[in-house]
Design a protein around this motif. Structure first.
Motif, PDB file in Angstrom:
ATOM      1  N   ILE A 282      46.883  21.255 -35.624  1.00 15.06           N
ATOM      2  CA  ILE A 282      45.903  22.345 -35.630  1.00 15.06           C
ATOM      3  C   ILE A 282      46.413  23.523 -34.812  1.00 15.06           C
ATOM      4  O   ILE A 282      46.280  24.694 -35.221  1.00 15.06           O
ATOM      5  CB  ILE A 282      44.547  21.848 -35.099  1.00 15.06           C
ATOM      6  N   GLN A 283      47.014  23.231 -33.655  1.00 16.50           N
ATOM      7  CA  GLN A 283      47.548  24.324 -32.835  1.00 16.50           C
ATOM      8  C   GLN A 283      48.678  25.044 -33.561  1.00 16.50           C
ATOM      9  O   GLN A 283      48.833  26.264 -33.433  1.00 16.50           O
ATOM     10  CB  GLN A 283      48.039  23.796 -31.489  1.00 16.50           C
ATOM     11  N   LYS A 284      49.460  24.308 -34.333  1.00  8.14           N
ATOM     12  CA  LYS A 284      50.542  24.928 -35.100  1.00  8.14           C
ATOM     13  C   LYS A 284      49.976  25.935 -36.115  1.00  8.14           C
ATOM     14  O   LYS A 284      50.517  27.030 -36.287  1.00  8.14           O
ATOM     15  CB  LYS A 284      51.353  23.847 -35.827  1.00  8.14           C
ATOM     16  N   ALA A 285      48.858  25.572 -36.765  1.00  5.85           N
ATOM     17  CA  ALA A 285      48.222  26.491 -37.710  1.00  5.85           C
ATOM     18  C   ALA A 285      47.699  27.737 -36.990  1.00  5.85           C
ATOM     19  O   ALA A 285      47.838  28.867 -37.483  1.00  5.85           O
ATOM     20  CB  ALA A 285      47.091  25.777 -38.440  1.00  5.85           C
ATOM     21  N   ILE A 286      47.092  27.544 -35.811  1.00  6.34           N
ATOM     22  CA  ILE A 286      46.587  28.684 -35.037  1.00  6.34           C
ATOM     23  C   ILE A 286      47.733  29.587 -34.617  1.00  6.34           C
ATOM     24  O   ILE A 286      47.666  30.824 -34.751  1.00  6.34           O
ATOM     25  CB  ILE A 286      45.815  28.169 -33.800  1.00  6.34           C
ATOM     26  N   ASP A 287      48.806  28.994 -34.113  1.00  8.71           N
ATOM     27  CA  ASP A 287      49.951  29.782 -33.647  1.00  8.71           C
ATOM     28  C   ASP A 287      50.611  30.545 -34.796  1.00  8.71           C
ATOM     29  O   ASP A 287      51.038  31.695 -34.629  1.00  8.71           O
ATOM     30  CB  ASP A 287      50.979  28.872 -32.977  1.00  8.71           C
ATOM     31  N   LYS A 288      50.676  29.895 -35.957  1.00  9.81           N
ATOM     32  CA  LYS A 288      51.287  30.556 -37.123  1.00  9.81           C
ATOM     33  C   LYS A 288      50.445  31.745 -37.561  1.00  9.81           C
ATOM     34  O   LYS A 288      50.988  32.831 -37.848  1.00  9.81           O
ATOM     35  CB  LYS A 288      51.402  29.551 -38.272  1.00  9.81           C
ATOM     36  N   ALA A 289      49.130  31.571 -37.601  1.00 15.33           N
ATOM     37  CA  ALA A 289      48.248  32.675 -37.980  1.00 15.33           C
ATOM     38  C   ALA A 289      48.377  33.827 -36.997  1.00 15.33           C
ATOM     39  O   ALA A 289      48.471  34.996 -37.397  1.00 15.33           O
ATOM     40  CB  ALA A 289      46.797  32.193 -38.040  1.00 15.33           C
ATOM     41  N   SER A 290      48.411  33.513 -35.730  1.00 19.25           N
ATOM     42  CA  SER A 290      48.527  34.565 -34.714  1.00 19.25           C
ATOM     43  C   SER A 290      49.858  35.292 -34.821  1.00 19.25           C
ATOM     44  O   SER A 290      49.920  36.522 -34.727  1.00 19.25           O
ATOM     45  CB  SER A 290      48.370  33.951 -33.318  1.00 19.25           C
ATOM     46  N   ALA A 291      50.938  34.551 -35.027  1.00 21.06           N
ATOM     47  CA  ALA A 291      52.269  35.155 -35.134  1.00 21.06           C
ATOM     48  C   ALA A 291      52.372  36.088 -36.326  1.00 21.06           C
ATOM     49  O   ALA A 291      53.137  37.072 -36.298  1.00 21.06           O
ATOM     50  CB  ALA A 291      53.331  34.053 -35.229  1.00 21.06           C
ATOM     51  N   ASN A 292      51.600  35.818 -37.357  1.00 25.15           N
ATOM     52  CA  ASN A 292      51.618  36.654 -38.561  1.00 25.15           C
ATOM     53  C   ASN A 292      50.591  37.780 -38.519  1.00 25.15           C
ATOM     54  O   ASN A 292      50.307  38.397 -39.542  1.00 25.15           O
ATOM     55  CB  ASN A 292      51.375  35.790 -39.803  1.00 25.15           C
ATOM     56  N   GLY A 293      50.021  38.008 -37.352  1.00 27.21           N
ATOM     57  CA  GLY A 293      49.078  39.124 -37.212  1.00 27.21           C
ATOM     58  C   GLY A 293      47.626  38.738 -37.339  1.00 27.21           C
ATOM     59  O   GLY A 293      46.742  39.582 -37.265  1.00 27.21           O
ATOM     60  N   GLY A 294      47.363  37.451 -37.575  1.00 33.49           N
ATOM     61  CA  GLY A 294      45.980  36.988 -37.655  1.00 33.49           C
ATOM     62  C   GLY A 294      45.663  36.332 -38.975  1.00 33.49           C
ATOM     63  O   GLY A 294      46.426  36.422 -39.946  1.00 33.49           O
ATOM     64  N   GLY A 295      44.506  35.654 -39.022  1.00 34.95           N
ATOM     65  CA  GLY A 295      44.084  34.997 -40.247  1.00 34.95           C
ATOM     66  C   GLY A 295      43.035  33.949 -39.965  1.00 34.95           C
ATOM     67  O   GLY A 295      42.547  33.804 -38.837  1.00 34.95           O
ATOM     68  N   ARG A 296      42.703  33.206 -40.997  1.00 36.72           N
ATOM     69  CA  ARG A 296      41.681  32.160 -40.911  1.00 36.72           C
ATOM     70  C   ARG A 296      42.344  30.800 -40.889  1.00 36.72           C
ATOM     71  O   ARG A 296      43.089  30.438 -41.804  1.00 36.72           O
ATOM     72  CB  ARG A 296      40.727  32.260 -42.092  1.00 36.72           C
ATOM     73  N   VAL A 297      42.076  30.035 -39.829  1.00 35.12           N
ATOM     74  CA  VAL A 297      42.537  28.650 -39.750  1.00 35.12           C
ATOM     75  C   VAL A 297      41.396  27.777 -40.265  1.00 35.12           C
ATOM     76  O   VAL A 297      40.316  27.724 -39.674  1.00 35.12           O
ATOM     77  CB  VAL A 297      42.934  28.277 -38.313  1.00 35.12           C
ATOM     78  N   LEU A 298      41.645  27.093 -41.368  1.00 31.05           N
ATOM     79  CA  LEU A 298      40.606  26.351 -42.068  1.00 31.05           C
ATOM     80  C   LEU A 298      40.623  24.874 -41.687  1.00 31.05           C
ATOM     81  O   LEU A 298      41.649  24.200 -41.791  1.00 31.05           O
ATOM     82  CB  LEU A 298      40.800  26.489 -43.576  1.00 31.05           C
ATOM     83  N   VAL A 299      39.465  24.396 -41.248  1.00 27.21           N
ATOM     84  CA  VAL A 299      39.250  22.957 -41.074  1.00 27.21           C
ATOM     85  C   VAL A 299      38.429  22.520 -42.287  1.00 27.21           C
ATOM     86  O   VAL A 299      37.234  22.813 -42.379  1.00 27.21           O
ATOM     87  CB  VAL A 299      38.499  22.648 -39.766  1.00 27.21           C
ATOM     88  N   PRO A 300      39.049  21.837 -43.252  1.00 24.98           N
ATOM     89  CA  PRO A 300      38.317  21.448 -44.462  1.00 24.98           C
ATOM     90  C   PRO A 300      37.411  20.247 -44.186  1.00 24.98           C
ATOM     91  O   PRO A 300      37.372  19.709 -43.075  1.00 24.98           O
ATOM     92  CB  PRO A 300      39.444  21.077 -45.431  1.00 24.98           C
ATOM     93  N   ALA A 301      36.681  19.816 -45.179  1.00 26.01           N
ATOM     94  CA  ALA A 301      35.811  18.652 -45.027  1.00 26.01           C
ATOM     95  C   ALA A 301      36.625  17.446 -44.582  1.00 26.01           C
ATOM     96  O   ALA A 301      37.758  17.235 -45.034  1.00 26.01           O
ATOM     97  CB  ALA A 301      35.097  18.370 -46.341  1.00 26.01           C
ATOM     98  N   GLY A 302      36.058  16.673 -43.679  1.00 27.97           N
ATOM     99  CA  GLY A 302      36.748  15.513 -43.146  1.00 27.97           C
ATOM    100  C   GLY A 302      36.581  15.431 -41.643  1.00 27.97           C
ATOM    101  O   GLY A 302      36.039  16.341 -41.010  1.00 27.97           O
ATOM    102  N   LYS A 303      37.041  14.324 -41.048  1.00 27.51           N
ATOM    103  CA  LYS A 303      36.909  14.105 -39.614  1.00 27.51           C
ATOM    104  C   LYS A 303      38.269  14.213 -38.951  1.00 27.51           C
ATOM    105  O   LYS A 303      39.127  13.335 -39.119  1.00 27.51           O
ATOM    106  CB  LYS A 303      36.286  12.738 -39.357  1.00 27.51           C
ATOM    107  N   PHE A 304      38.450  15.292 -38.186  1.00 21.91           N
ATOM    108  CA  PHE A 304      39.734  15.588 -37.558  1.00 21.91           C
ATOM    109  C   PHE A 304      39.601  15.478 -36.040  1.00 21.91           C
ATOM    110  O   PHE A 304      38.894  16.272 -35.410  1.00 21.91           O
ATOM    111  CB  PHE A 304      40.200  16.988 -37.934  1.00 21.91           C
ATOM    112  N   VAL A 305      40.283  14.515 -35.450  1.00 22.11           N
ATOM    113  CA  VAL A 305      40.290  14.365 -33.999  1.00 22.11           C
ATOM    114  C   VAL A 305      41.279  15.349 -33.397  1.00 22.11           C
ATOM    115  O   VAL A 305      42.357  15.587 -33.945  1.00 22.11           O
ATOM    116  CB  VAL A 305      40.670  12.922 -33.612  1.00 22.11           C
ATOM    117  N   THR A 306      40.907  15.909 -32.239  1.00 16.49           N
ATOM    118  CA  THR A 306      41.815  16.838 -31.574  1.00 16.49           C
ATOM    119  C   THR A 306      41.633  16.796 -30.075  1.00 16.49           C
ATOM    120  O   THR A 306      40.573  16.412 -29.570  1.00 16.49           O
ATOM    121  CB  THR A 306      41.603  18.280 -32.081  1.00 16.49           C
ATOM    122  N   GLY A 307      42.692  17.190 -29.381  1.00 15.05           N
ATOM    123  CA  GLY A 307      42.607  17.478 -27.956  1.00 15.05           C
ATOM    124  C   GLY A 307      42.412  18.967 -27.773  1.00 15.05           C
ATOM    125  O   GLY A 307      41.838  19.654 -28.632  1.00 15.05           O
TER     126      GLY A 307
END
Length: 514
Positions: free
Chosen positions: A47-72
């Protein structure tokens, strides 16, 4: 996946001229970065990789689709929107080690970022019950340090310090924040903490945070330009809470409206933390139910300046207290603060004889000293007085049932009411009070307009007491049932204006001025 938005500018010259600018915002699906929705796998890295990639590209939407995703712990970056689809669950890790060594980090953090958002119809679930089990396992094994968990407390529980109980959202020094439509639940501390942020918009969120104590529904701390609307809070501590922890900061230009609150503490609260101040606070249309303490609590006790507060249209049922306004002085490093220019209007509160939050998983602590039902109150301290408070169209219905054998307070000894200048501010802080409806002390410029106080059961105390008040206007005070005489006691009151007082019986018997 991509979506577009349009910005339309219309300029009136000889007619309407519109210019349309289109932009493409990329969506970053966390599944594409390795996230697995099995409710077990720790997906922090993906998830952090998706956030970092969006930020590096100037911004965007990081999508958490339906499902149960555990995170720190996740770090939200500038120009990134974290979007939780319907039936998407972002589950907090149940391992204390995933929140860092030392003081536990919040689950979702952001610091000195701008244009950030958490949106969608999904859920952030801290899984607090399971996380607490892990915390206790580590405490009992000696692998986790905690300075408080064995100390006595009002709850008579082995309670770990807040440093070992992570918040769910914590944003600091951020600008242009949008939180919309999400559900947040099952944390172990404050649900969400916005500190020294600006231009914050929160709309249509649902908070269910009754897992443990200190679980405020939302904390807005030294923030400027805030709009909180159309939201629901069920909290084991204060529901909607504004604080000031920076002596040079303040909560300023804050608008709260159309919210529903249940709390095992206070529903809407300014304070207790009050180092800087509260300025230009507007609150409208709040429904409160099953709340242990106050529907409205306005408190500055740490030296802060609280001014220009406007609260209207509050309806509270089964709530332990209607209004508490308190200027105190617990911060001995500086002078007492200032509390002035407060308007509260169109308020109706039903106060029961019993404990309003009885039966909830996390109840507020029982007041140990003997007492009857507490009245609402406006209190300053000697040398630092509450100033310029207007209470208009206020109806407070008390269940009554007070008995002298529970706690007796004679009206010939008002000086016995303790000052408790440095105590934690609360409607019960003085112990038994000599009035059943409203109590005012150490205040200037108090205007009561159309206040109705009712008491269904018996009560041996006067309905209304003002003690050491300069400039008191009682306009249309209605006390429909006189339980004892006098119904109104005014002691050391100057600049008194009485108009249209409605109390059964003669005014001479029911209003005592001394």
């Amino acid at each position: 996946m991509k979506y577009s938005f349009k910005i339309v500018f219309a300029v009136l010259l000889s007619g309407f001229i519109s210019v349309t600018v289109s932009a493409q915002i990329k969506t970053y699906n966390i599944r594409h970065y390795g996230a697995i929705a099995d409710g077990k796998t720790n997906n922090t890295t993906a998830i952090q990789k998706a956030i970092d990639k969006a930020s590096a590209n100037g911004g965007g939407r990081v999508l958490v689709p339906a499902g149960k995703f555990v995170t720190g712990v996740l770090n939200l970056q500038s120009n990134v929107e974290l979007h939780l689809d319907k039936n998407a669950f972002l589950l907090g890790s149940t391992l204390r080690t995933d929140y860092g060594a030392g003081k536990a980090s919040a689950l979702i953090v952001s610091n000195h970022q701008h244009h950030i958002a958490i949106t969608g119809h999904g859920t952030i679930d801290g899984q607090g019950h399971e996380l607490l089990k892990d915390i206790y396992r580590r405490l009992n094994a000696g692998t986790l340090q905690d300075t408080e968990w064995r100390k006595p407390n009002p709850w008579h529980q082995m309670r770990p310090t807040e440093d070992n109980r992570p918040k769910l959202i914590e944003f600091k020094n951020c600008d242009d924040i949008h939180i919309k439509s999400i559900t947040i639940k099952n944390g172990l501390c404050w649900t969400q903490n916005y500190k020294s942020c600006s231009n914050l918009v929160i709309d249509s969120i649902k908070v269910e945070n009754v897992t443990y104590w200190n679980n405020d529904g939302i904390d807005i701390v030294d923030c400027k330009n805030v709009k909180l609307t159309n939201s629901f809070f069920n909290a084991a501590d204060d529901g909607i809470c504004l604080k000031s922890e920076d002596p040079n900061g303040a909560c300023e230009n804050v608008y709260v409206a159309n919210c529903r609150v249940r709390s095992s503490a206070s529903a809407v609260k300014l304070g207790t933390g009050s180092l800087g101040g509260f300025k230009k606070i507007t609150i409208r249309h709040i429904a409160v139910y099953d709340t242990y303490r106050s529907a409205i609590a306005i408190e500055t006790v740490d030296g802060g300046v609280l001014e220009d507060v406007d609260i209207r249209d509050i309806v509270a049922k089964n709530t332990g207290n209607a209004i508490v306004i308190r200027l105190g002085h617990r911060n001995k490093k500086g002078d007492a603060g200032v509390l002035r220019r407060v308007y509260i209007g169109n308020v109706k509160v039903d106060v029961p004889a019993g404990k309003p939050d009885a039966g909830y998983a996390m109840e507020g602590p029982i007041v140990s000293a003997p007492h009857n039902v507490f009245p609402s109150s406006v209190t300053g301290i000697p040398g630092s007085r509450v100033e310029d408070v207007t209470l208009e169209n206020i109806t407070i219905n008390y269940a009554g049932g007070a008995k002298k054998e529970v706690a007796d307070f004679g009206i010939d000894s008002l000086e016995r009411v303790p000052e408790r200048i440095s105590n934690y501010p609360e409607f019960s802080m003085f112990g038994e009070l000599p009035a059943w409806g409203f109590y005012i002390r150490h205040a200037d410029g108090i205007k009561i307009k159309n206040m109705v106080l009712t008491c269904k059961g018996t009560d041996y105390r006067p309905a209304f007491i003002a003690d050491d008040v300069k400039g008191l206007s009682l306009n249309a005070l209605n006390i429909s049932q006189v339980k004892t005489k006098p119904a109104v006691l005014l002691n050391k009151v100057s600049g008194l204006v009485l108009k249209d007082i409605k109390i059964p019986g003669s005014a001479k018997q029911n209003i005592q001025v001394q």
